[in-house]
Design a protein around this motif. Structure first.
Motif, PDB file in Angstrom:
ATOM      1  N   SER A  49       3.839   3.904  -9.556  1.00 33.27           N
ATOM      2  CA  SER A  49       2.551   4.510 -10.070  1.00 33.27           C
ATOM      3  C   SER A  49       2.306   6.041  -9.502  1.00 33.27           C
ATOM      4  O   SER A  49       2.946   6.575  -8.729  1.00 33.27           O
ATOM      5  N   LYS A  50       1.286   6.498 -10.360  1.00 27.90           N
ATOM      6  CA  LYS A  50       1.256   8.079 -10.204  1.00 27.90           C
ATOM      7  C   LYS A  50       0.604   8.369  -8.787  1.00 27.90           C
ATOM      8  O   LYS A  50       1.125   9.322  -8.003  1.00 27.90           O
ATOM      9  N   GLU A  51      -0.201   7.423  -8.168  1.00 32.84           N
ATOM     10  CA  GLU A  51      -0.742   7.806  -6.985  1.00 32.84           C
ATOM     11  C   GLU A  51       0.551   7.497  -5.845  1.00 32.84           C
ATOM     12  O   GLU A  51       0.364   8.250  -4.963  1.00 32.84           O
ATOM     13  N   GLU A  52       1.407   6.503  -6.056  1.00 33.78           N
ATOM     14  CA  GLU A  52       2.429   6.564  -5.145  1.00 33.78           C
ATOM     15  C   GLU A  52       3.352   7.831  -5.109  1.00 33.78           C
ATOM     16  O   GLU A  52       3.841   8.105  -4.007  1.00 33.78           O
TER      17      GLU A  52
ATOM     18  N   VAL B  11       2.392  10.694  -5.741  1.00 33.19           N
ATOM     19  CA  VAL B  11       1.857  12.016  -5.117  1.00 33.19           C
ATOM     20  C   VAL B  11       1.617  11.610  -3.592  1.00 33.19           C
ATOM     21  O   VAL B  11       2.203  12.611  -2.769  1.00 33.19           O
ATOM     22  N   LYS B  12       1.704  10.527  -2.942  1.00 36.77           N
ATOM     23  CA  LYS B  12       1.798  10.058  -1.762  1.00 36.77           C
ATOM     24  C   LYS B  12       3.325  10.401  -1.203  1.00 36.77           C
ATOM     25  O   LYS B  12       3.271  10.939  -0.106  1.00 36.77           O
TER      26      LYS B  12
ATOM     27  N   ASP C  68       3.359  14.200  -0.782  1.00 37.20           N
ATOM     28  CA  ASP C  68       2.550  14.757   0.045  1.00 37.20           C
ATOM     29  C   ASP C  68       3.408  14.612   1.692  1.00 37.20           C
ATOM     30  O   ASP C  68       3.263  15.369   2.400  1.00 37.20           O
TER      31      ASP C  68
END
Length: 532
Positions: free
Chosen positions: A259-262, A264-265, A268
């Motif tokens: 996923s996009k969230e993963e 980004v994580k 970071d």
């Protein structure tokens, strides 16, 4: 068969074997089953970097004791795991990534590479695994640090990395003083800190890193209206694979499951984990000296790089000197009375002349790229990187040494040849017992100079990603952002190596010269007579 013919045949066999050995003995035409060989610079934090241990999920680099970490490595691990293959990181210079992929030395490029139209003509790309935005990194003490539009960089000296679309978009800045593209990010950061340029175009993750670890730098961001106009594929990074590779579809399926969230994580976390963000305080709470910090973090890398540099220089110079001696001796052979042998001498002499002119007339960095990547692309032969480097240094040195040896032979008085022949010595005996001992002494200073040159010139082998001293230093500078300090340490190490080599050779020269004074036999006879 007479001795002269045997010597010529033995010489030819040895000469050919020096050229052929790396090609025959170390061929590896395809990736071992169950492996996924991924190429990256391991020097473009936070996408990829080099470190000394496997902390934070880093993966050991092929043929090295160092490890690669970063966003690209974590994404590569996920892809390899889903494909049920072992991940192998192949540390490769940016300019060498496409040739390495096309020649079969790696299976994929996961190195923050954008799927531009030009690159898509050469290789296939997966769906993007990260999307960023373009920024300009500048110095905080300049007027450009307050820029809000790319128009504010009018008149500024701006550059970007060679062979990237970053360099192309510089032309969108009105009135910009576009500088020559640079080979890598460490080089651009050094140029920026020294004031040679006013800024360089980069992607936001790299800009965030540069700003966070160096308080003198500033990342300038732009909104959509005032920034660079780009195509979607320009700001995306994808996995590069060979044309027609059936694994592209499987890679796309794997990426779709992240996923996009993963993503980004993971990015970071990569920014937090990079070595440049390590605590600079010592255990006692006092601020750690920057040079001590660099040596603590990268000392073993530098030591291994120094060892590789010395090995390449010493073996390459030794083998090159042997080649030079063999070529020099062959070129002094008397012209045969037999027409067939005379024709052979002419033909082989022409080959030797071509070899000397080609390898003296082209840079070793070009020879490295042509031999290492060209042989793989033309014949499907994957040369061992270190053996290829030894081969390149040896034949390059041999071309120069052959002329040095020729000069050394001509420096021997012609009367010595005539005297040797007059007492019945053959040409081979004359060369072995009379000429070559003098030649070796005559060429020793030039041979020492070749050794010193080779210690320094092994740095060009970074084009084929040999882990010599300069390559290790560049990786460290790209990771810790301490460019001047890191390169200063590398400079000192090179000086120690060359200075030590020069002093040792001076001692050898004195030993070969023998004592500067001696007592003549007739003086001894006179002294004995006086005693009586």
């Amino acid at each position: 068969m007479n001795r002269r013919n045997f010597s010529v045949i033995a010489f030819i066999a040895l000469f050919i074997s020096l050229f052929a050995a790396p090609l025959v003995s170390h061929a590896d035409e395809k990736t071992p089953e169950g492996e996924l060989r991924v190429g990256m610079e391991a020097g473009y934090a936070p996408f990829n970097w080099t470190q000394n241990n496997d902390r934070n999920g880093a993966v050991q680099i092929q043929g090295d004791k160092s490890y690669a970490g970063g966003y690209d490595v974590q994404m590569a691990k996920k892809i390899a795991e889903k494909m049920n293959r072992k991940l192998v990181i192949v540390k490769t210079e940016w300019d060498g990534l496409l040739p390495a992929l096309q020649s079969g030395k790696i299976d994929a490029i996961i190195a923050g590479m954008s799927p531009t139209a030009e690159r898509s003509k050469e290789i296939d790309f997966s769906d993007p695994y990260y999307e960023s935005q373009l920024v300009i990194v500048t110095r905080k003490d300049t007027k450009y640090a307050k820029a809000t539009s790319i128009k504010d960089f009018s008149g500024a000296k701006v550059t970007a990395q060679l062979s990237t679309f970053h360099y192309d978009v510089i032309s969108q800045i009105p009135g910009v003083n576009k500088q020559q593209a640079m080979d890598n990010f460490p080089a651009m950061r050094v140029a920026l800190e020294s004031g040679t340029i006013d800024g360089y175009v980069s992607e936001r993750p790299e800009g965030v890193t540069a700003e966070s670890v160096n308080s003198d730098l500033k990342m300038v961001e732009f909104d959509d209206a005032n920034g660079f106009q780009t195509n979607p594929e320009d700001v995306q990074v994808s996995v590069g694979m060979r044309k027609g590779d059936s694994d592209v579809a499987q890679v796309n399926q794997i990426l779709a499951g992240i996923s996009k969230e993963e993503r980004v994580k993971i990015m970071d976390q990569a920014i937090k984990d990079q070595p440049a963000s390590d605590e600079t305080q010592s255990s006692s709470g006092k601020k750690e000296n920057v040079f001590v910090r660099i040596l603590r973090q990268n000392g073993m890398m530098f030591l291994r790089g120094t060892g590789v540099t010395l090995m390449l220089a010493i073996i390459g110079t030794t083998v090159g000197t042997l080649i030079g001696l063999l070529v020099g001796v062959f070129r002094t052979l008397p012209v045969s009375d037999n027409s067939a042998k005379r024709g052979f001498q002419k033909f082989f002499g022409w080959i030797l002349n071509a070899y000397i002119e080609i390898f003296r007339g082209t840079p070793m960095i070009v020879q490295s790229a042509v031999i290492y990547y060209g042989i793989a692309m033309a014949f499907g032969i994957d040369l061992n990187r270190t053996l290829a480097a030894l081969f390149i240094v040896s034949i390059n040195t041999g071309a120069y040494m052959s002329e040095i040896v020729r000069g050394g032979i001509f420096a021997v008085d012609l009367g010595q040849f005539e005297a040797a022949h007059a007492i019945g010595m053959t040409h081979g005996q004359t060369m072995r017992k009379v000429v070559l001992p003098q030649v070796l002494r005559n060429i020793l200073p030039a041979t020492g100079n070749e050794l010193v040159i080779n210690i320094k010139d092994t740095s060009v082998l970074s084009i084929i990603s040999v882990s010599e001293l300069f390559f290790q230093g560049k990786s460290a500078a790209g990771t810790n952002y301490l460019f001047f300090q890191t390169y200063f340490i590398i400079c000192v190490i090179y000086f120690i190596l060359t200075f030590t080599a020069t002093r040792i050779l001076r001692v050898v020269e004195k030993k070969m010269d023998g004592p500067s004074a001696y007592v003549r036999l007739d003086d001894v006879d006179v002294a004995i007579g006086e005693d009586k």
